[in-house]
Design a protein around this motif. Structure first.
Motif, PDB file in Angstrom:
ATOM      1  N   TYR A  69       0.781  -1.243   0.000  1.00  0.00           N
ATOM      2  CA  TYR A  69       0.000   0.000   0.000  1.00  0.00           C
ATOM      3  C   TYR A  69       0.817   1.300   0.000  1.00  0.00           C
ATOM      4  O   TYR A  69       0.219   2.376  -0.030  1.00  0.00           O
ATOM      5  N   ASN A  77     -11.827  -5.546  10.525  1.00  0.00           N
ATOM      6  CA  ASN A  77     -12.290  -6.196   9.287  1.00  0.00           C
ATOM      7  C   ASN A  77     -13.719  -5.845   8.898  1.00  0.00           C
ATOM      8  O   ASN A  77     -14.325  -6.563   8.106  1.00  0.00           O
ATOM      9  N   LYS A  78     -14.280  -4.756   9.486  1.00  0.00           N
ATOM     10  CA  LYS A  78     -15.623  -4.342   9.072  1.00  0.00           C
ATOM     11  C   LYS A  78     -15.579  -3.846   7.626  1.00  0.00           C
ATOM     12  O   LYS A  78     -16.511  -4.017   6.872  1.00  0.00           O
ATOM     13  N   SER A  79     -14.468  -3.187   7.285  1.00  0.00           N
ATOM     14  CA  SER A  79     -14.266  -2.796   5.896  1.00  0.00           C
ATOM     15  C   SER A  79     -12.990  -3.501   5.422  1.00  0.00           C
ATOM     16  O   SER A  79     -12.295  -4.118   6.224  1.00  0.00           O
ATOM     17  N   SER A  80     -12.684  -3.360   4.138  1.00  0.00           N
ATOM     18  CA  SER A  80     -11.449  -4.003   3.667  1.00  0.00           C
ATOM     19  C   SER A  80     -10.249  -3.186   4.153  1.00  0.00           C
ATOM     20  O   SER A  80     -10.385  -1.997   4.488  1.00  0.00           O
ATOM     21  N   LEU A  81      -9.100  -3.823   4.185  1.00  0.00           N
ATOM     22  CA  LEU A  81      -7.881  -3.148   4.637  1.00  0.00           C
ATOM     23  C   LEU A  81      -7.588  -1.936   3.744  1.00  0.00           C
ATOM     24  O   LEU A  81      -7.195  -0.867   4.231  1.00  0.00           O
ATOM     25  N   LYS A  82      -7.862  -2.084   2.446  1.00  0.00           N
ATOM     26  CA  LYS A  82      -7.605  -1.013   1.498  1.00  0.00           C
ATOM     27  C   LYS A  82      -8.481   0.209   1.828  1.00  0.00           C
ATOM     28  O   LYS A  82      -7.992   1.338   1.867  1.00  0.00           O
ATOM     29  N   THR A  83      -9.754  -0.040   2.083  1.00  0.00           N
ATOM     30  CA  THR A  83     -10.683   1.047   2.440  1.00  0.00           C
ATOM     31  C   THR A  83     -10.210   1.741   3.708  1.00  0.00           C
ATOM     32  O   THR A  83     -10.226   2.969   3.805  1.00  0.00           O
ATOM     33  N   TRP A  84      -9.800   0.950   4.673  1.00  0.00           N
ATOM     34  CA  TRP A  84      -9.324   1.474   5.960  1.00  0.00           C
ATOM     35  C   TRP A  84      -8.093   2.358   5.755  1.00  0.00           C
ATOM     36  O   TRP A  84      -8.004   3.452   6.308  1.00  0.00           O
ATOM     37  N   GLU A 137     -16.888   1.811  -4.192  1.00  0.00           N
ATOM     38  CA  GLU A 137     -15.686   1.925  -3.338  1.00  0.00           C
ATOM     39  C   GLU A 137     -15.632   3.279  -2.633  1.00  0.00           C
ATOM     40  O   GLU A 137     -15.338   3.357  -1.436  1.00  0.00           O
ATOM     41  N   SER A 150     -18.119   3.545   0.121  1.00  0.00           N
ATOM     42  CA  SER A 150     -17.690   2.781   1.297  1.00  0.00           C
ATOM     43  C   SER A 150     -16.590   3.532   2.069  1.00  0.00           C
ATOM     44  O   SER A 150     -16.575   3.528   3.300  1.00  0.00           O
TER      45      SER A 150
END
Lengths: 84, 165
Positions: free
Chosen positions: B14, B52-59, B138, B141
């Motif tokens: 990332y 893990n409520k959202s994806s790691l990327k979103t976080w 995306e 989110s």
């Protein structure tokens, strides 16, 4: 306007400088050091405060005992007529 | 370090995203490098609480966006104190975005400066849609809003940008 003028193709992905990861690790290391020093200082402060409190309470207790011994207590006797 | 291998994996995956997104917000390599460092320190400190409520990327997107917006705010505050008068925020920031292709440099620079003066959520919506090329789903989110709300946010942002250009 943005739809026509601004799109992904106008940008190229910029490479991350190599030194950044080392800098990040140094920063994390420094933060960890700082927080460990801070928690040690906090612990030391807490111990000092505890000792000071114990000292104050001890002193007051001692003072209280000597006061009890020296002060005149009018209720030590049941013979109240004595004061009339 | 708690888990260096895990951290290295996340960094390798990332770092480019974080650095480039910071560049889109801050328009300056030095600031973007500093922001990338801070974002990864935050990731390192908070990764254990990531649920893990959202994806790691979103976080990671959220952390980077919030941090970049904070940097802009604190920069503007400093400039306000320094000049203590009304000024155009964007003119005071050195524009140095190495990711803009030369052929469209002038136009894109102008647009990006104008985007920077939009309200935060409009700015973010435009950057994620126009530059990052993310899907509506995306972006919704990342911003924690419904897709319908995002559509109207984007059209408001575009209208605002049109007025300014």
């Amino acid at each position: 306007m943005e739809k026509q003028l601004l799109h992904k193709e106008q940008f190229s992905s910029v490479e991350v400088p190599d030194f950044l990861l080392d800098k990040i690790k140094n920063k994390i290391h420094l933060e960890q050091k700082k927080s460990s020093i801070q928690s040690k200082l906090l612990l030391a402060a807490a111990v000092i405060i505890l000792f000071v409190n114990i000292g104050i309470i001890g002193q007051q207790k001692l003072k209280g005992n000597t006061q009890v011994e020296t002060e005149f207590n009018p209720y030590t006797t049941l013979n109240y007529s004595y004061y009339e | 370090m708690k888990n260096e291998t895990q951290f290295n994996v996340i960094y390798n995956e990332y770092a480019k995203l974080v650095y480039n997104l910071s560049l889109h917000y801050l328009h300056n390599t030095e600031d973007a490098q500093e922001a990338t460092q801070d974002v990864f320190v935050k990731i390192y400190n908070k990764i254990e609480g990531f649920n893990n409520k959202s994806s790691l990327k979103t976080w990671i997107y959220r952390i980077t966006i919030n941090h970049s917006l904070d940097v802009i705010k604190s920069k503007n505050r400093k400039l306000r104190v320094l000049f203590s008068r009304e000024y155009e925020d964007n003119d005071k920031i050195d524009f140095d975005h190495p990711g803009i292709k030369v052929e469209s440099k002038e136009v894109v620079e102008k647009i990006m400066k104008e985007i920077n003066s939009l309200p935060e959520n409009q700015k973010t919506a435009l950057i994620l849609k126009g530059i990052e090329g993310l899907s509506q789903k995306e972006i919704a989110s990342i911003l924690k809003i419904k897709e319908k709300a995002l559509e109207s946010l984007l059209s408001r942002a575009r209208a605002n940008l049109k007025k300014r250009l």
